[in-house]
Each structure stands twice: as structure tokens, then as C-alpha cells.
Design a protein around this motif. Structure first.
Motif, PDB file in Angstrom:
ATOM      1  N   UNK A  68      37.284  45.272  38.071  1.00 18.56           N
ATOM      2  CA  UNK A  68      37.755  46.493  38.079  1.00 18.56           C
ATOM      3  C   UNK A  68      38.211  47.061  39.161  1.00 18.56           C
ATOM      4  N   UNK A  69      38.955  46.965  39.362  1.00 16.20           N
ATOM      5  CA  UNK A  69      39.887  47.969  40.313  1.00 16.20           C
ATOM      6  C   UNK A  69      41.246  49.026  40.163  1.00 16.20           C
ATOM      7  N   UNK A  70      40.928  50.215  40.712  1.00 17.34           N
ATOM      8  CA  UNK A  70      41.967  51.058  40.762  1.00 17.34           C
ATOM      9  C   UNK A  70      42.863  51.777  42.206  1.00 17.34           C
ATOM     10  N   UNK A 129      40.336  36.760  27.083  1.00 19.76           N
ATOM     11  CA  UNK A 129      41.585  36.127  27.901  1.00 19.76           C
ATOM     12  C   UNK A 129      39.927  34.713  28.543  1.00 19.76           C
ATOM     13  N   UNK A 130      39.026  35.410  29.231  1.00 22.66           N
ATOM     14  CA  UNK A 130      38.332  33.935  29.745  1.00 22.66           C
ATOM     15  C   UNK A 130      37.614  33.367  28.425  1.00 22.66           C
ATOM     16  N   UNK A 182      40.494  42.802  36.553  1.00 22.93           N
ATOM     17  CA  UNK A 182      40.644  41.321  36.859  1.00 22.93           C
ATOM     18  C   UNK A 182      39.753  40.362  35.537  1.00 22.93           C
ATOM     19  N   UNK A 183      38.461  40.516  35.036  1.00 20.53           N
ATOM     20  CA  UNK A 183      37.992  39.385  34.788  1.00 20.53           C
ATOM     21  C   UNK A 183      37.590  37.897  35.386  1.00 20.53           C
ATOM     22  N   UNK A 191      43.437  29.986  33.754  1.00 15.15           N
ATOM     23  CA  UNK A 191      44.275  31.390  32.931  1.00 15.15           C
ATOM     24  C   UNK A 191      42.916  32.021  32.885  1.00 15.15           C
ATOM     25  N   UNK A 192      42.773  33.228  32.051  1.00 14.16           N
ATOM     26  CA  UNK A 192      42.477  34.326  31.567  1.00 14.16           C
ATOM     27  C   UNK A 192      41.820  35.352  32.652  1.00 14.16           C
ATOM     28  N   UNK A 193      42.129  35.643  33.593  1.00 12.44           N
ATOM     29  CA  UNK A 193      41.272  36.462  34.793  1.00 12.44           C
ATOM     30  C   UNK A 193      42.542  36.445  35.392  1.00 12.44           C
ATOM     31  N   UNK A 194      42.584  37.493  36.489  1.00  9.92           N
ATOM     32  CA  UNK A 194      43.685  37.684  37.751  1.00  9.92           C
ATOM     33  C   UNK A 194      42.682  37.279  38.770  1.00  9.92           C
ATOM     34  N   UNK A 195      41.996  36.589  39.319  1.00  9.76           N
ATOM     35  CA  UNK A 195      41.297  36.543  40.564  1.00  9.76           C
ATOM     36  C   UNK A 195      42.642  35.647  41.196  1.00  9.76           C
TER      37      UNK A 195
END
Length: 409
Positions: free
Chosen positions: A38-40, A347-348, A31-32, A359-363
Motif C-alpha cells: 500500500x502506498x499513500x 482481484x489477484x 496495489x495488491x 491482471x488483478x494488481x497494479x505492479x
């Protein structure tokens, strides 16, 4: 990996319908986001172009469209914070000569300027749009785009206008090089850049940039350009310390520029200035590969506490590539970064260089920009150099590129 669409649009509550996408069956999600990490074995829910949720499984989540990642790794979309995407012409002969031993010099910009001036606006827009599609194929979901190949009032204006159709991070770079017609009066050209040219380009631009380098603009000229841009309401960016030691880095830090780019030659004072500021050192390793210059020492910057980004510097003279994976491989091998550091820088780091938090993350709340990798982890971007590992690219919740469309993705 399969892509399906729901015939009956999903509705939630009683309000307006939100267009939704679920990226499911993700083996590893990077996710950054410092809280999510990190998630699985999860799914990402995107609504109206924004990340709405990360869930374990997705069978109970209704959506207009579903993207089955097939157990692959998903990372945030790459943020390319330094490009020169709008241009015409080719400099392949210059590259070949450089590979045969000829030195790189800033003056090659004039070759592209002549070709760009000769091209129609329609041709320039079509070329830039095609390059944006190439960027999607490389996993790049956001681009900063500079002008700089017009070098006259109308030429720079139309480049900024063309770039504004492709991104909301347009940079006015009239101070890219002193054109031939102004070689006998460089200060007069700076007057033009700070006056009529800036006035024509500012309505289309968010940033102003200057090439502070021997053979381009000295520190005093660069300061004039940046201060004029700031007075016009533009944010500051700097090309600095690419061809040798100079004042570009410290000028950028002093004026509070969002980024200073290249940073190939750094003194201890330069590193200290970067570490003590919010100015991002944007490193462009594909340029150093193409010009056979030394690579910046990213380890030195990171250990000092400086902010670092990695970008492609897509341009026809010194970095004609949009492969962020190639840049990451160089960053790890030749700039002494870890894989995790290089991915963060693309990314970040790129987002910080553009002063963007979306941008740059998946929060939760981030723009729905993601890359599905044909790999179990981001390490493979470096471990398997030269391989096309971008299986799909999602920008703002829309699948803009997929290598699996023939199989239903």
C-alpha cells in the motif's frame, strides 16, 4: 475529482509516442503487489495501457490525460472470473417463487436456453455489451464469459463468438445442462458436446467448463467433456459441489483445472485436494444469497492453504447482479473472510483463476486497470453495503466509467 487532457501529446525520447494517463492525488493506493504493498499520496502512470510507474506526486510527469483522484482510495480493477453474460430473457418469477420457498434446481437453465435460442445474434450482442458497461460501473475491468444457453451446435457457437467480442477469456460451456431434446439420451448429448459442438466453439474459446452436479452431468460424463476440451487445446474449468456433496472438486484438482467454482459443499478430502493443488476455489456468494443455500466456508479453505477467488456469477437465474462490492460484503459477513482477503480474492484471486499475471494488481507491467473509490479505504466497500462507491473505472489506461463527468472528470 477532475479529468483533463493535454492538447499537445506528450513525447518521451525519440521513439514512437506512448499514449499516457496519470492517476494523481491518490490518498491510498492498494496495489495488491507484494513488493509495492500500500502506498499513500502517490500517482500511477499508465503508458500504452500498462502500469509504467508509481511516483510520489505527479507534477513533473507529462501525460496525454490526467485523472485527479482527489485524495480517494484506488484499488486494482476487479477480475470477475465467472460470468454467464450472454443471454436473453428474464427469470424474475422464478426468483420470487424461490424467495417464497420453492427450491433451486439446475433445470431452470432450460428457461434461459429457450429465450436465448429465440433471440437474434444482434440482440444477444447488444444485451451483453450493455452488461459489460454495467460491470464497468461496478469496478469490474475484466470478465470471463461462458456460453451455455444455446445447448446446440449453432447456439453455442454464436454465444462463444459474441463473448469473444467482449473478452479474451471465453469459456465453452455446452455441458451446462442436458437440453430437453436429449433427455432420453444424455450420453448422446455428451458425444455432441465433445465432438461437433466443441469443434464449432473452440476457435472462439480459451476454456471449457462442465456442470458436474446431480441434475446436470455426472463425474464420468464430466471427465469426458474436460478431457475432450484439453485435447482441443482448451484450459479446464468446473462447476462443482454447488447443490450437494459430489465429485466435482476432486475431479477438477485431479485434472489440473484452473478453477472449480461454487464449492458450497466440501468434505475434508475436497479441502485437502484444493490445498494440495493449484486449482482455485472460486466462491460465488451472490448465488448462495439468491438461492438461500449455505455460504461456502472461505475461512476453512484459506486456513488450509487453498487458493480462493470471489466472482459474481452474473446470470439470470441464480445471481442476477454485477455488484462485486455486494459479493465482497457477503464474503466478509457470511464466509468469514477479512476485508483484505476478500479484496484479494476479487482481484489477484480472480486473475489466478484465469491464470493471468497481468491482471488483478497494479505492479509495474500490469494492465492499467484501476478503480477509484469514493472512500478512504477498501473497508468501505463492506462497511457501507449497498452504496455506489465506484467513482471511476479505468480499463487498460482508459477511463471507461466516471460518476463525475459533469464536473470535468
Amino acid at each position: 475529482m477532475r479529468r483533463t487532457r493535454t492538447r499537445g501529446p506528450a513525447r518521451r525520447g525519440g521513439g514512437a509516442r506512448k499514449r499516457s494517463l496519470v492517476i494523481e492525488n491518490i490518498g491510498l493506493l492498494v496495489t495488491q503487489d507484494p513488493e509495492l504493498g500500500e502506498r499513500r499520496d502517490v500517482a500511477v502512470v499508465v503508458e500504452d495501457g500498462v502500469v509504467a510507474a508509481i511516483v510520489d506526486g505527479a507534477s513533473g510527469v507529462a501525460a496525454d490525460e490526467r485523472l485527479d483522484a482527489g485524495g480517494r482510495c484506488v484499488v486494482p480493477g476487479f477480475v470477475d472470473s465467472h460470468t454467464h453474460l450472454v443471454f436473453a430473457g428474464d427469470r424474475g418469477e422464478e426468483f420470487a417463487a424461490r424467495m417464497a420457498g420453492a427450491p433451486y434446481a439446475a433445470g431452470g437453465i432450460g428457461v434461459t436456453t429457450a429465450a436465448t435460442r429465440a433471440a437474434s445474434t444482434e440482440e444477444l450482442v447488444a444485451l451483453a455489451q450493455a452488461r459489460k458497461v454495467e460491470a464497468w460501473r461496478c469496478g469490474i475491468t475484466h470478465l470471463e464469459i461462458k456460453s451455455g444457453y444455446g445447448l446446440d451446435v449453432e447456439g453455442e457457437r454464436r454465444l462463444c463468438e459474441a463473448a469473444s467480442a467482449l473478452t479474451d477469456d471465453v469459456t465453452f460451456l455446452g455441458a451446462h445442462l442436458v437440453p430437453k431434446e436429449w433427455e432420453q439420451d444424455p450420453d448422446g448429448y455428451v458425444d455432441l458436446v465433445c465432438g461437433e459442438m466443441l469443434a464449432a466453439c473452440a476457435p472462439f474459446a480459451k476454456w471449457i467448463d462442465v456442470f458436474c452436479e446431480e441434475g446436470a452431468f455426472d463425474a464420468d460424463q464430466s471427465r469426458r467433456v474436460l478431457e475432450a476440451g484439453r485435447e482441443a487445446g482448451l484450459g479446464l474449468r468446473v462447476h462443482g459441489n454447488q447443490l450437494g456433496y459430489g465429485e466435482g472438486v476432486r475431479l477438477a484438482c485431479e485434472l489440473g483445472a484452473a478453477s472449480v467454482d461454487h464449492c458450497t459443499y466440501l468434505t475434508d478430502a475436497d479441502v485437502e485436494a484444493l490445498a494440495g493443488s493449484d486449482t482455485v476455489a472460486t466462491l460465488l456468494p451472490a448465488t448462495d444469497f439468491s438461492t438461500r443455500q449455505p455460504y461456502p466456508d472461505a475461512r476453512r479453505l484459506l486456513d488450509a492453504g487453498a487458493h480462493v477467488a470471489v466472482a459474481t456469477n452474473t446470470n439470470p437465474g441464480s445471481s442476477y447482479t454485477q455488484s462485486m462490492a455486494f459479493c465482497l460484503a457477503l464474503a466478509v459477513r457470511d464466509m468469514h473472510m477479512t476485508v483484505d482477503e476478500a479484496l484479494a480474492a476479487a482481484t489477484t484471486g480472480g486473475a489466478k483463476a484465469l491464470q493471468r499475471t497481468d491482471l488483478g494488481h497494479l505492479g509495474i507491467g500490469a494492465r492499467g486497470d484501476a478503480v477509484v473509490l469514493d472512500a478512504p479505504s477498501p473497508t468501505h466497500l463492506v462497511y457501507r453495503p449497498g452504496m455506489d462507491l465506484v467513482a471511476a473505472t479505468i480499463s487498460g489506461g482508459e477511463v471507461v466509467h466516471s460518476r463525475y463527468q459533469g464536473e470535468g472528470l
